[in-house]
Scaffold this motif. Structure first.
Motif, mmCIF file in Angstrom:
data_model
loop_
_atom_site.group_PDB
_atom_site.id
_atom_site.type_symbol
_atom_site.label_atom_id
_atom_site.label_comp_id
_atom_site.label_asym_id
_atom_site.label_seq_id
_atom_site.Cartn_x
_atom_site.Cartn_y
_atom_site.Cartn_z
ATOM 1 N N PRO A 36 0.821 -1.221 0.000
ATOM 2 C CA PRO A 36 0.000 0.000 0.000
ATOM 3 C C PRO A 36 0.852 1.267 0.000
ATOM 4 O O PRO A 36 0.709 2.137 0.863
ATOM 5 N N PHE A 37 1.752 1.350 -0.976
ATOM 6 C CA PHE A 37 2.650 2.497 -1.077
ATOM 7 C C PHE A 37 2.551 3.080 -2.486
ATOM 8 O O PHE A 37 2.232 2.365 -3.421
ATOM 9 N N ARG A 81 -4.939 6.454 -1.646
ATOM 10 C CA ARG A 81 -4.888 6.443 -0.182
ATOM 11 C C ARG A 81 -3.842 5.473 0.355
ATOM 12 O O ARG A 81 -4.144 4.547 1.131
ATOM 13 N N PRO A 82 -2.596 5.669 -0.076
ATOM 14 C CA PRO A 82 -1.530 4.765 0.368
ATOM 15 C C PRO A 82 -1.220 4.984 1.843
ATOM 16 O O PRO A 82 -1.520 6.050 2.396
ATOM 17 N N ALA A 124 -0.864 14.101 -6.703
ATOM 18 C CA ALA A 124 -2.292 13.759 -6.634
ATOM 19 C C ALA A 124 -2.501 12.298 -7.031
ATOM 20 O O ALA A 124 -3.280 11.566 -6.411
ATOM 21 N N ARG A 125 -1.778 11.865 -8.054
ATOM 22 C CA ARG A 125 -1.887 10.471 -8.501
ATOM 23 C C ARG A 125 -1.411 9.502 -7.418
ATOM 24 O O ARG A 125 -1.954 8.417 -7.253
ATOM 25 N N TYR A 141 -5.915 7.118 -12.927
ATOM 26 C CA TYR A 141 -5.463 5.863 -13.536
ATOM 27 C C TYR A 141 -5.443 4.695 -12.555
ATOM 28 O O TYR A 141 -5.970 3.610 -12.836
ATOM 29 N N GLY A 142 -4.869 4.951 -11.372
ATOM 30 C CA GLY A 142 -4.747 3.877 -10.377
ATOM 31 C C GLY A 142 -6.095 3.333 -9.928
ATOM 32 O O GLY A 142 -6.213 2.166 -9.541
ATOM 33 N N LEU A 143 -7.120 4.180 -9.967
ATOM 34 C CA LEU A 143 -8.456 3.726 -9.558
ATOM 35 C C LEU A 143 -9.157 3.008 -10.704
ATOM 36 O O LEU A 143 -9.880 2.031 -10.479
ATOM 37 N N SER A 144 -8.915 3.460 -11.953
ATOM 38 C CA SER A 144 -9.610 2.800 -13.073
ATOM 39 C C SER A 144 -9.069 1.394 -13.305
ATOM 40 O O SER A 144 -9.835 0.502 -13.659
ATOM 41 N N VAL A 145 -7.753 1.178 -13.063
ATOM 42 C CA VAL A 145 -7.259 -0.197 -13.225
ATOM 43 C C VAL A 145 -7.799 -1.113 -12.133
ATOM 44 O O VAL A 145 -7.783 -2.324 -12.276
#
Ligand code: ADP
Ligand code: MG
Length: 367
Positions: free
Chosen positions: A80-81, A155-156, A149-150, A102-106
């Motif tokens: 979670p980093f 929420r790491p 922001a990315r 991007y990280g949420l759509s994958v």
């Protein structure tokens, strides 16, 4: 702020490339919610520490624990980093919103949730108006804010930042330092920030971990590192400092004598048992900051010595005088910081002066 629980711990972490060791048994605990800066010269192993934590490289030996659980063999995408790199690593063909989301759509989150979180993240880094732009249409500072922001949108537990400001010019870098620090305070996410710039480290960090040649030399608050360096390397690397070699004498009232080319000096050893216990005659350095040095007044009976002003350099609010002191054979060059407004023009080169520093403002490091 309380950062009392450990989030991540490295235990005896070593890393070798082939037969070449680059990290020699690192022990490091990162506290939940803190801004921890890893500071060291180029090649000291800072990036390697980040890559081990991020899972980009396997450890050679030792372990990494997250909330007490061994994650040494956890794959990179399960950790979670998130990492922010110096070169931003944005996708050029995606808009700002596309990059941030991007990280949420994958992860196939619902589109509505993605849109909400992207808007929140862009507001956080003050880029709400730029959602539909492409990276090529942004300045360096704005791109770095997109990268932040990315990193935060997922929420790491920990954000890893590898010299993220090194490519920016000085003015923008200062602004981004303040900005990063304020964002970190707001989101309360743990930041592990790598830099080789000690001013940057002093200004931003709750604690600083100083590295040299694959070792951690000292871990502490900026204040501790500045006033209580535990070794010659940290004393020289961290801020400007005067170091004068000598041999240790007796201890009395929290002060220890050291015989140097400037005569017998007294320095504080309060709260530093290893310096109180070191053998008489052991090689050490007296360390005192340029701002601790001043023209001696009648009341100064300790740590007095004479010297000659070699140079006076105006540097805005302060003026730095260089002083040659000690005998011919053991010439010392010392720095004395003056307040420009009050005393900056009070000295001229070649002038002879008697200087002093208060014993409580002098420190010792073992040679
Ligand atoms: P820093 O980030 O502090 O500049 P690094 O962690 O990048 O330092 O590097 C530490 C040491 O490890 C350096 O001597 C570097 O040359 C070496 N090193 C880093 N990556 C590799 C690699 N992939 N292969 C071999 N040596 C490496
Ligand atoms: Mg590096």
């Amino acid at each position: 702020m309380s950062h009392n629980t450990d989030l991540l711990t490295l235990r005896s972490a070593t890393k070798s490339y082939g037969s070449v060791p680059v990290l020699h048994g690192i022990d490091l605990s990162i506290r939940d919610g803190e801004f921890l800066t890893v500071l060291g010269p180029s090649g000291s192993g800072k990036t390697t520490v980040l890559r081990l934590i991020g899972g980009l490289e396997p450890l050679t030996s030792g372990e990494i624990r997250l909330d007490g659980q061994d994650i040494s063999r956890m794959p990179i995408n399960k950790r979670p980093f998130n990492t922010v790199f110096q070169d931003y690593a944005l996708f050029p063909h995606l808009t700002v919103a596309g990059n941030v989301g991007y990280g949420l759509s994958v992860r196939h989150l619902p589109r509505k949730e993605i849109a909400t979180r992207v808007a929140e993240a862009l507001d956080l880094v003050q880029l709400g108006r730029f959602a539909e732009r492409f990276p090529s249409q942004l300045s360096g500072g704005q791109r770095q804010r997109v990268a932040l922001a990315r990193a935060l949108i997922c929420r790491p537990r920990l954000v890893l930042l590898d010299e993220p400001l090194a490519a920016l010019d000085l003015e923008l870098r200062r602004q981004m330092q303040e900005f990063l620090k304020s964002i970190q305070r707001e989101v309360k996410t743990t930041f592990l920030f790598v830099t080789h710039d000690q001013e940057e480290a002093i200004g931003m960090a709750d604690r600083i971990c100083v590295m040299e040649a694959g070792y951690i030399r000292q871990l502490g608050s900026p204040h501790e590192l500045y006033y209580r360096p535990n070794c010659e390397f940290v004393a020289r690397f961290f801020g400007e400092n005067n170091l004068v070699a000598g041999t240790l004498g007796s201890v009395q009232d929290g002060l220890r004598a050291i015989d140097t080319a400037l005569g017998r000096l007294l320095c504080s050893v309060e709260g530093q048992p290893h310096l109180q216990a070191a053998a008489t005659g052991a090689a050490a350095f007296a360390a005192f900051r340029p701002e601790a040095l001043r023209v001696a007044s009648a009341g100064d009976k300790d740590n007095r010595f004479s010297g000659t002003i070699a140079d006076v350099a105006f540097a805005g609010s302060s003026t730095m005088a260089t002083i040659a002191a000690g005998g011919e054979a053991s010439r010392q060059r010392l720095k004395m910081r003056l307040a420009s407004r009050v005393e900056g023009s009070a000295f001229t080169a070649a002038e002879n002066v008697t200087l002093a520093f208060a014993p409580r403002e002098g420190h010792l490091v073992l040679a």
